[in-house]
Motif scaffolding. Structure first.
Motif, mmCIF file in Angstrom:
data_model
loop_
_atom_site.group_PDB
_atom_site.id
_atom_site.type_symbol
_atom_site.label_atom_id
_atom_site.label_comp_id
_atom_site.label_asym_id
_atom_site.label_seq_id
_atom_site.Cartn_x
_atom_site.Cartn_y
_atom_site.Cartn_z
ATOM 1 N N TYR A 89 -17.880 -6.365 29.716
ATOM 2 C CA TYR A 89 -16.900 -7.518 29.650
ATOM 3 C C TYR A 89 -16.830 -8.675 28.705
ATOM 4 N N LEU A 90 -18.275 -8.953 28.365
ATOM 5 C CA LEU A 90 -18.283 -10.114 27.219
ATOM 6 C C LEU A 90 -17.928 -9.288 25.712
ATOM 7 N N ALA A 91 -18.485 -8.111 25.721
ATOM 8 C CA ALA A 91 -18.361 -7.504 24.275
ATOM 9 C C ALA A 91 -16.717 -7.177 24.020
ATOM 10 N N TYR A 92 -16.067 -6.776 25.252
ATOM 11 C CA TYR A 92 -14.780 -6.450 25.002
ATOM 12 C C TYR A 92 -13.794 -7.433 25.663
ATOM 13 N N MET A 93 -13.948 -8.626 25.843
ATOM 14 C CA MET A 93 -12.986 -9.375 26.183
ATOM 15 C C MET A 93 -12.043 -10.000 25.161
ATOM 16 N N PRO A 94 -10.724 -10.150 25.459
ATOM 17 C CA PRO A 94 -9.920 -10.793 24.559
ATOM 18 C C PRO A 94 -10.383 -11.957 23.716
ATOM 19 N N ASP A 95 -9.659 -11.829 22.526
ATOM 20 C CA ASP A 95 -10.040 -13.082 21.462
ATOM 21 C C ASP A 95 -9.258 -14.223 22.033
ATOM 22 N N TYR A 96 -9.851 -15.022 22.816
ATOM 23 C CA TYR A 96 -9.052 -16.273 23.170
ATOM 24 C C TYR A 96 -8.960 -17.172 22.512
ATOM 25 N N ASN A 97 -9.717 -17.393 21.419
ATOM 26 C CA ASN A 97 -9.991 -18.615 20.317
ATOM 27 C C ASN A 97 -9.159 -18.178 19.291
ATOM 28 N N LEU A 98 -8.789 -16.801 19.081
ATOM 29 C CA LEU A 98 -7.962 -16.276 17.955
ATOM 30 C C LEU A 98 -8.575 -16.260 16.678
ATOM 31 N N ARG A 99 -9.862 -16.087 16.591
ATOM 32 C CA ARG A 99 -10.785 -15.989 15.399
ATOM 33 C C ARG A 99 -10.577 -14.798 14.639
ATOM 34 N N ASP A 100 -10.246 -13.732 15.283
ATOM 35 C CA ASP A 100 -9.795 -12.503 14.510
ATOM 36 C C ASP A 100 -8.642 -12.779 13.855
ATOM 37 N N TRP A 101 -7.554 -13.264 14.577
ATOM 38 C CA TRP A 101 -6.420 -13.460 13.863
ATOM 39 C C TRP A 101 -6.369 -14.376 12.760
ATOM 40 N N SER A 102 -7.252 -15.489 12.973
ATOM 41 C CA SER A 102 -7.157 -16.344 11.928
ATOM 42 C C SER A 102 -7.836 -15.875 10.730
ATOM 43 N N GLN A 103 -8.804 -15.222 11.038
ATOM 44 C CA GLN A 103 -9.648 -14.599 9.832
ATOM 45 C C GLN A 103 -8.514 -13.530 9.231
ATOM 46 N N ARG A 104 -7.895 -12.761 9.869
ATOM 47 C CA ARG A 104 -6.912 -11.848 9.289
ATOM 48 C C ARG A 104 -5.906 -12.485 8.404
ATOM 49 N N GLU A 105 -5.286 -13.795 8.970
ATOM 50 C CA GLU A 105 -4.274 -14.517 8.260
ATOM 51 C C GLU A 105 -4.917 -15.074 7.046
ATOM 52 N N ALA A 106 -6.131 -15.694 6.992
ATOM 53 C CA ALA A 106 -7.000 -16.098 5.680
ATOM 54 C C ALA A 106 -6.993 -14.928 4.894
ATOM 55 N N PHE A 107 -7.400 -13.565 5.039
ATOM 56 C CA PHE A 107 -7.362 -12.542 4.010
ATOM 57 C C PHE A 107 -6.069 -12.415 3.455
ATOM 58 N N LEU A 108 -4.957 -12.227 4.350
ATOM 59 C CA LEU A 108 -3.702 -12.060 4.033
ATOM 60 C C LEU A 108 -3.256 -12.838 2.911
ATOM 61 N N GLU A 109 -3.552 -14.222 2.938
ATOM 62 C CA GLU A 109 -3.295 -15.447 2.407
ATOM 63 C C GLU A 109 -3.863 -15.367 1.100
ATOM 64 N N LEU A 110 -5.106 -14.972 1.111
ATOM 65 C CA LEU A 110 -5.822 -14.785 -0.183
ATOM 66 C C LEU A 110 -5.254 -13.729 -0.987
ATOM 67 N N ARG A 111 -4.862 -12.616 -0.559
ATOM 68 C CA ARG A 111 -4.287 -11.351 -1.162
ATOM 69 C C ARG A 111 -2.922 -11.789 -1.738
ATOM 70 N N ARG A 112 -2.140 -12.446 -1.010
ATOM 71 C CA ARG A 112 -0.876 -12.986 -1.395
ATOM 72 C C ARG A 112 -0.876 -13.930 -2.708
ATOM 73 N N ARG A 113 -2.114 -14.902 -2.633
ATOM 74 C CA ARG A 113 -2.188 -15.803 -3.672
ATOM 75 C C ARG A 113 -2.824 -15.133 -4.913
ATOM 76 N N GLU A 114 -3.603 -14.105 -4.807
ATOM 77 C CA GLU A 114 -4.142 -13.332 -6.045
ATOM 78 C C GLU A 114 -3.129 -12.594 -6.679
ATOM 79 N N ALA A 115 -2.186 -12.147 -5.710
ATOM 80 C CA ALA A 115 -1.142 -11.056 -6.235
ATOM 81 C C ALA A 115 -0.156 -12.045 -7.192
#
Length: 146
Positions: A89-115
């Motif tokens: 349950y702990l391993a597969y519980m939802p990302d309630y702090n949105l850590r995965d979402w914020s990390q994906r957004e940061a990578f997308l923003e870095l890619r956009r700024r590099e482009a």
């Protein structure tokens, strides 16, 4: 001196079957030795001795089989179900702090700024005209560490 050692060795060899083989005792209680005679007439008496010396796990004090079954069932439930299932349950519980979402957004923003050829981190993230700093009179003797 050599004669005494030879005499002691000969006495030990002579009386070794008679005396206790524990020649060095570290206990102050030299005479508190317990001996027990074990006599067995058959498997029925051995089984009754095991039943007589049975120690309960604390689940059933009257039946050895019921006590063992209860112990095994409770240990299975507590270890397998509680620890393993709760771990899944702990391993597969939802990302309630949105850590995965914020990390994906940061990578997308870095890619956009590099482009676009922009710096990865803008030194003027907030427009400097919108920032109101205190005057020197308001700061007074406050130490400013940069």
């Amino acid at each position: 001196m050599a004669g005494i050692i030879t005499l002691q060795r000969s006495l030990i060899k002579k009386f070794l079957p008679v005396i206790n083989r524990r020649l060095v005792s570290t206990s102050k209680k030299n005479n508190d030795t317990v001996t027990a005679e074990v006599t067995s007439t058959g498997p029925a008496e051995a089984k009754s001795a095991i039943e007589r010396n049975w120690m309960s796990y604390g689940y059933d004090f009257n039946s050895k089989e019921a006590d063992r079954n209860a112990m095994h069932s409770i240990m299975f439930a507590s270890i397998t179900l509680c620890i393993a299932v709760f771990g899944f349950y702990l391993a597969y519980m939802p990302d309630y702090n949105l850590r995965d979402w914020s990390q994906r957004e940061a990578f997308l923003e870095l890619r956009r700024r590099e482009a676009l050829g922009l710096p990865l981190i803008d030194p003027n993230f907030i427009n400097p005209d919108q920032i109101q700093l205190p005057s020197d009179d308001e700061l007074g003797e406050t130490e400013i560490i940069i």
